[in-house]
Scaffold this motif. Structure first.
Motif, mmCIF file in Angstrom:
data_model
loop_
_atom_site.group_PDB
_atom_site.id
_atom_site.type_symbol
_atom_site.label_atom_id
_atom_site.label_comp_id
_atom_site.label_asym_id
_atom_site.label_seq_id
_atom_site.Cartn_x
_atom_site.Cartn_y
_atom_site.Cartn_z
ATOM 1 N N TYR A 48 1.177 -1.030 0.153
ATOM 2 C CA TYR A 48 -0.301 0.250 0.506
ATOM 3 C C TYR A 48 0.913 0.861 0.109
ATOM 4 N N ILE A 49 0.312 2.361 -0.757
ATOM 5 C CA ILE A 49 1.527 3.645 -0.755
ATOM 6 C C ILE A 49 1.555 4.385 0.584
ATOM 7 N N GLY A 50 2.206 4.257 1.408
ATOM 8 C CA GLY A 50 3.395 5.018 2.254
ATOM 9 C C GLY A 50 3.324 3.293 3.193
ATOM 10 N N HIS A 51 3.908 1.930 2.467
ATOM 11 C CA HIS A 51 4.027 1.176 3.660
ATOM 12 C C HIS A 51 5.466 1.993 3.966
ATOM 13 N N LEU A 52 6.411 1.633 2.853
ATOM 14 C CA LEU A 52 7.841 2.497 3.090
ATOM 15 C C LEU A 52 8.842 0.598 3.200
ATOM 16 N N GLY A 53 7.765 0.047 3.357
ATOM 17 C CA GLY A 53 9.427 -1.795 4.065
ATOM 18 C C GLY A 53 9.043 -1.197 5.343
ATOM 19 N N LEU A 54 8.464 -0.363 5.671
ATOM 20 C CA LEU A 54 8.537 -0.601 7.335
ATOM 21 C C LEU A 54 7.282 -0.680 8.105
ATOM 22 N N LYS A 104 17.267 1.454 5.936
ATOM 23 C CA LYS A 104 18.011 1.386 6.390
ATOM 24 C C LYS A 104 18.234 2.931 6.302
ATOM 25 N N THR A 105 17.512 3.776 7.174
ATOM 26 C CA THR A 105 17.661 5.522 7.614
ATOM 27 C C THR A 105 18.920 5.976 8.057
ATOM 28 N N GLY A 106 18.603 7.114 8.131
ATOM 29 C CA GLY A 106 19.833 7.964 8.391
ATOM 30 C C GLY A 106 19.966 7.251 10.090
ATOM 31 N N PHE A 107 18.697 7.773 11.104
ATOM 32 C CA PHE A 107 19.338 7.981 12.224
ATOM 33 C C PHE A 107 19.804 6.405 12.550
ATOM 34 N N MET A 108 18.634 5.306 12.150
ATOM 35 C CA MET A 108 19.504 4.307 12.220
ATOM 36 C C MET A 108 20.826 3.938 11.835
ATOM 37 N N ILE A 109 21.205 4.353 11.341
ATOM 38 C CA ILE A 109 22.965 4.346 10.592
ATOM 39 C C ILE A 109 23.864 5.126 11.434
ATOM 40 N N GLU A 110 22.881 5.946 11.919
ATOM 41 C CA GLU A 110 23.774 6.499 13.577
ATOM 42 C C GLU A 110 24.046 5.909 14.401
ATOM 43 N N SER A 111 22.925 5.416 14.613
ATOM 44 C CA SER A 111 22.794 4.597 15.915
ATOM 45 C C SER A 111 24.082 3.294 15.880
ATOM 46 N N VAL A 138 14.054 8.441 12.072
ATOM 47 C CA VAL A 138 13.874 9.892 11.170
ATOM 48 C C VAL A 138 14.257 10.550 9.617
ATOM 49 N N CYS A 139 12.952 10.572 9.182
ATOM 50 C CA CYS A 139 12.991 11.117 8.024
ATOM 51 C C CYS A 139 12.072 12.027 7.617
ATOM 52 N N GLY A 187 6.261 18.275 2.258
ATOM 53 C CA GLY A 187 7.104 17.135 2.746
ATOM 54 C C GLY A 187 6.278 16.366 3.936
ATOM 55 N N VAL A 188 6.890 15.250 3.959
ATOM 56 C CA VAL A 188 6.234 14.260 5.206
ATOM 57 C C VAL A 188 7.280 13.872 5.982
ATOM 58 N N ALA A 189 7.167 13.871 7.454
ATOM 59 C CA ALA A 189 7.958 13.695 8.768
ATOM 60 C C ALA A 189 7.428 12.408 8.923
ATOM 61 N N PHE A 190 8.209 11.744 9.475
ATOM 62 C CA PHE A 190 8.174 10.335 10.673
ATOM 63 C C PHE A 190 9.150 9.799 11.183
ATOM 64 N N VAL A 191 8.799 9.938 12.765
ATOM 65 C CA VAL A 191 9.885 9.453 13.457
ATOM 66 C C VAL A 191 9.042 8.035 13.929
ATOM 67 N N ALA A 192 9.956 7.082 14.165
ATOM 68 C CA ALA A 192 9.500 5.502 14.052
ATOM 69 C C ALA A 192 11.067 4.791 15.392
ATOM 70 N N GLN A 193 10.294 4.638 16.523
ATOM 71 C CA GLN A 193 11.812 4.224 18.030
ATOM 72 C C GLN A 193 10.860 2.912 18.106
ATOM 73 N N PRO A 194 11.277 1.888 18.105
ATOM 74 C CA PRO A 194 12.545 1.223 16.771
ATOM 75 C C PRO A 194 12.021 1.271 15.866
ATOM 76 N N GLN A 195 12.602 1.524 14.196
ATOM 77 C CA GLN A 195 12.381 1.560 12.704
ATOM 78 C C GLN A 195 11.558 0.277 13.191
ATOM 79 N N ILE A 196 11.676 -0.544 13.144
ATOM 80 C CA ILE A 196 10.512 -2.144 13.050
ATOM 81 C C ILE A 196 9.548 -2.353 14.012
ATOM 82 N N PRO A 197 8.744 -2.074 13.383
ATOM 83 C CA PRO A 197 7.127 -2.213 14.473
ATOM 84 C C PRO A 197 7.839 -3.752 15.708
ATOM 85 N N PRO A 198 6.478 -4.127 16.537
ATOM 86 C CA PRO A 198 5.963 -2.457 17.091
ATOM 87 C C PRO A 198 7.010 -1.732 18.022
ATOM 88 N N ARG A 199 6.389 -0.567 18.244
ATOM 89 C CA ARG A 199 6.996 0.492 18.174
ATOM 90 C C ARG A 199 6.856 1.364 19.495
#
Length: 426
Positions: free
Chosen positions: A196-202, A321-328, A355-356, A364-376
């Motif tokens: 679906y639109i907005g799945h983003l692999g996440l 693998k987003t920037g926040f994930m890579i930085e961690s 964070v994207c 634009g659209v911003a999102f924050v997922a902590q952690p990236q992989i659900p459940p969050r």
């Protein structure tokens, strides 16, 4: 006995800041060196802007040798031909070898355009924003297209694991076409392997499904989900739309005058096919400490790391693998190597948060997922013009960080800014 030698393989977003943070962590207790295939760092998140000439490539690039020299980090741009983990050495493209005590693999991906006939900028019929050189070539094709406008197809193919830039580019194109006053002559279709639109692999973050669907509707962009690209002919993309049972339920022959499709990723040739080090796609296998179980002197971070998908989908979809994930991951590896050279255990773990900022040119659209992989614990998304301004501020900050060789992590502060005041004061 001399100092241990730490090699960072790769000088992209993850590898460059890894070299800085590792050097800060080990200080003079170890030698740090970076092996890359280029002397130039490119800020990849700005590539969609380069492809419509909102940025010149030089504006998003950094010449690395003087920065590494200032930080007392060794550097070569000869590039790696093959990693030999049993011998603990790297074979370079010029036939020479470099031995290491510890290796940090941060190569990024190999772009698998060849897996679909006619895909990609090298002998294919679609452009790319995966590399800055690709984006420069795409800008030339886009200029030519605007002289003779027609349909546009943008998206991400089966097994892709990076979807944000596809959404960004589709909506940036919409913004630029409206600026050129030719949007009415350009039918646009978004083709994606996502269910679906907005799945983003996440499996979505917050209301990314609703936010991105709304953006697409408002901008008259049609979409096809659960899509497999069968092949690309000159000016025509052949797409199979798959049902929930995995069977093809509809085929589409989509004409285009301009197309950008993100490819699937795989591990680079220097590591692909090494038993115990990589999975079948060539991604590096790591434990919770970013360490390879078979070769514990090897760590890995970023896009080259193996991560299983969030769940089954009708068409294969990878995890970004987003920037926040890579930085961690970088921070964990730096802490672990700092501990190792001091004779302590390596116990640091990456947080794998995300964070994207997805820029659409005028919003634009911003999102924050902590952690990236659900459940969050945190599952948040929002949209607005402030995202575009935040992305510009982020670009300036991160490039300044790279040019100065700064090792201070940034993404966590970005996440707090985005969720708290919805703008960056940089």
């Amino acid at each position: 006995m001399g100092k241990p030698k730490i090699i960072v393989l790769g000088a992209g977003l993850g590898g460059t800041i890894a070299a800085y943070e590792i050097k800060a962590a080990v200080k003079d207790k170890a030698e740090v060196m970076t092996v890359s295939d280029s002397e130039t760092y490119s800020f990849v998140p700005s590539n969609p802007w380069v492809a419509v000439r909102w940025r010149e490539p030089e504006a998003i690039q950094v010449h690395l040798p003087p920065v590494f020299a200032k930080k007392k980090i060794g550097f070569t741009a000869v590039g790696a031909k093959r990693v030999h983990p049993v011998e603990k050495r790297i074979e370079l493209n010029d036939g020479t070898f470099i031995d290491y005590d510890y290796l940090v693999i941060a190569t990024g991906p190999d772009l698998a355009f060849d897996e679909i006939d006619g895909l990609g900028p090298h002998g294919g019929h679609t452009v790319s924003v995966c590399q800055t050189a690709h984006a420069v070539a795409a800008a030339d094709q886009f200029d030519a297209f605007c002289g003779n406008p027609g349909p546009i197809v943008v998206g991400a193919v089966q097994a892709a694991s990076c979807f944000g830039p596809a959404y960004e580019f589709a909506l940036i194109l919409d913004t630029e076409l409206r600026k050129r006053k030719i949007r009415d002559k350009v039918p646009m279709t978004f083709v994606t392997s996502e269910p679906y639109i907005g799945h983003l692999g996440l499996d979505g973050v917050g209301d990314t499904k609703g936010l991105l669907e709304s953006e697409m509707r408002n901008r008259h962009i049609k979409w096809i989900t659960n899509a497999k690209v069968a092949k690309v002919d000159p000016g025509v993309m052949h797409v199979e739309e798959v049902g929930e049972d995995g069977a093809v339920k509809r085929t589409h022959d989509l004409p285009f005058g301009f197309s950008m499709m993100l490819p699937a990723f795989r591990g680079v040739p220097a590591v692909r096919g090494i038993e115990g080090l990589t999975n079948p796609r060539g991604f590096i296998i790591v434990d919770k400490h970013q360490r390879n179980p078979a070769f514990p002197d090897i760590f890995a971070l970023g896009v080259c790391v193996a991560i299983p998908p969030t769940g089954p989908t009708p068409v294969p979809v990878g995890v970004p693998k987003t920037g926040f994930m890579i930085e961690s991951m970088v921070t964990a590896i730096a802490a672990n190597l700092g501990a190792i050279v001091e004779g302590r255990d390596a116990n640091a773990e990456a947080t794998w948060n995300a964070v994207c900022l997805a820029d659409f040119g005028d919003g634009g659209v911003a999102f924050v997922a902590q952690p990236q992989i659900p459940p969050r614990n945190v599952n948040w998304s929002a949209s607005g013009k402030w995202v575009h301004l935040a992305k510009i501020g982020f670009e300036k900050y991160f490039l300044r960080k790279v040019r100065k060789g700064e090792s201070e992590p940034f993404y966590e502060k970005l996440a707090l800014h985005v969720m708290g005041i919805r703008k960056l004061r940089l």
